[in-house]
Design a protein around this motif. Structure first.
Motif, PDB file in Angstrom:
ATOM      1  N   ARG A 152       8.095  -6.579   3.639  1.00 22.82           N
ATOM      2  CA  ARG A 152       7.290  -5.940   4.685  1.00 22.82           C
ATOM      3  C   ARG A 152       8.188  -5.100   5.598  1.00 22.82           C
ATOM      4  NH1 ARG A 152       4.288 -10.064   5.228  1.00 22.82           N
ATOM      5  NH2 ARG A 152       5.534 -11.112   6.822  1.00 22.82           N
TER       6      ARG A 152
ATOM      7  N   VAL B 233       5.384   2.678  -0.016  1.00 31.50           N
ATOM      8  CA  VAL B 233       4.285   1.830  -0.462  1.00 31.50           C
ATOM      9  C   VAL B 233       3.386   2.688  -1.352  1.00 31.50           C
ATOM     10  CG1 VAL B 233       2.320   0.415   0.232  1.00 31.50           C
ATOM     11  CG2 VAL B 233       4.394   0.465   1.645  1.00 31.50           C
TER      12      VAL B 233
ATOM     13  N   ASP C 240       1.002   1.194  -3.691  1.00 28.50           N
ATOM     14  CA  ASP C 240      -0.265   0.492  -3.844  1.00 28.50           C
ATOM     15  C   ASP C 240      -0.031  -0.928  -3.356  1.00 28.50           C
ATOM     16  OD1 ASP C 240      -2.862  -0.179  -4.580  1.00 28.50           O
ATOM     17  OD2 ASP C 240      -2.699   0.594  -6.607  1.00 28.50           O
ATOM     18  N   ARG C 241      -1.051  -1.736  -3.400  1.00 26.33           N
ATOM     19  CA  ARG C 241      -0.880  -3.135  -3.002  1.00 26.33           C
ATOM     20  C   ARG C 241       0.172  -3.789  -3.900  1.00 26.33           C
ATOM     21  NH1 ARG C 241      -3.324  -7.727  -4.772  1.00 26.33           N
ATOM     22  NH2 ARG C 241      -3.410  -9.428  -3.268  1.00 26.33           N
ATOM     23  N   ALA C 242       1.223  -4.325  -3.289  1.00 25.46           N
ATOM     24  CA  ALA C 242       2.308  -5.029  -4.002  1.00 25.46           C
ATOM     25  C   ALA C 242       3.067  -4.127  -4.971  1.00 25.46           C
ATOM     26  CB  ALA C 242       1.773  -6.261  -4.724  1.00 25.46           C
TER      27      ALA C 242
ATOM     28  N   TRP D 192       0.911  -1.574 -12.332  1.00 27.91           N
ATOM     29  CA  TRP D 192      -0.368  -2.045 -11.794  1.00 27.91           C
ATOM     30  C   TRP D 192      -1.004  -3.048 -12.754  1.00 27.91           C
ATOM     31  CZ3 TRP D 192      -5.161  -0.958 -14.194  1.00 27.91           C
ATOM     32  CH2 TRP D 192      -6.308  -1.320 -13.455  1.00 27.91           C
TER      33      TRP D 192
END
Length: 199
Positions: free
Chosen positions: A39, A49, A51-53, A77
């Motif tokens: 983070r 960043v 995408d998510r994770a 992904w």
């Protein structure tokens, strides 16, 4: 034993270098970055960043684009389960004039993830139908052409792609027709039409 931060970065860099600079949160954790550290790096702009994770080292975004970076992103992904296919694979092989607006991926039948940016095709591909690229996998030219024919894609695009693949020695007429028989009548019809334009 705790690793030095420079060791963590070196470990993650090695992973990301084979994926055009992309890496997942799980890969970062494996390299020694806690979720709190991840983070921090994302918030301070050290990591982009995506995408998510999913992240990318900033340094890679400054390199010239090779055109298939987004395919690495979608492979990550899918946790490596998706194979670039259909019209998107035509583009990856530089065959014909396909210009899909969405990414085509073939995934195993039990695959559950979804995104509006991709079109998912469900099939169990044989190893012989897939080739490895840097950071992603793509269907072979043979499998790609037969899939496009079976989908009933634009015949003009298919005609051009088949002609180029034959001219470049990527496939043979015999192998195309045999692979089309396996996928069914629609694939056979599309490929026979494409081959007919060359007679």
């Amino acid at each position: 034993m705790l690793r030095e931060p420079t060791d963590n970065r070196a470990a993650l860099w090695r992973t990301a270098a084979g994926q055009r600079g992309y890496f997942t949160a799980a890969q970062a954790q494996e390299a020694g970055y806690s979720y709190q550290a991840q983070r921090y790096h994302a918030q301070h702009g050290n990591w982009l960043v995506v995408d998510r994770a999913l992240y990318r080292f900033r340094e890679f975004s400054d390199l010239p684009d090779e055109g298939d970076e987004q395919l690495v992103r979608w492979s990550l992904w899918s946790k490596g389960r998706a194979v670039v296919s259909h019209d998107t694979a035509l583009t990856a092989h530089d065959l014909g004039t396909a210009n899909p607006s969405r990414i085509h991926l073939t995934v195993p039948r039990g695959f559950r993830q979804k995104s509006d940016v991709v079109i998912l095709h469900r099939a169990d591909l044989a190893d012989s139908d897939v080739e490895d690229r840097m950071g992603y996998r793509v269907t072979t030219p043979l499998r790609t052409l037969v899939e496009c024919a079976a989908e009933g894609d634009d015949q003009d695009v298919l005609d051009g792609a088949v002609a180029e693949a034959l001219e470049r020695g990527m496939v043979t007429r015999r192998k195309l027709l045999h692979a089309a028989q396996v996928l069914g009548p629609r694939a056979e019809l599309g490929l026979e039409r494409a081959l007919g334009t060359m007679s």
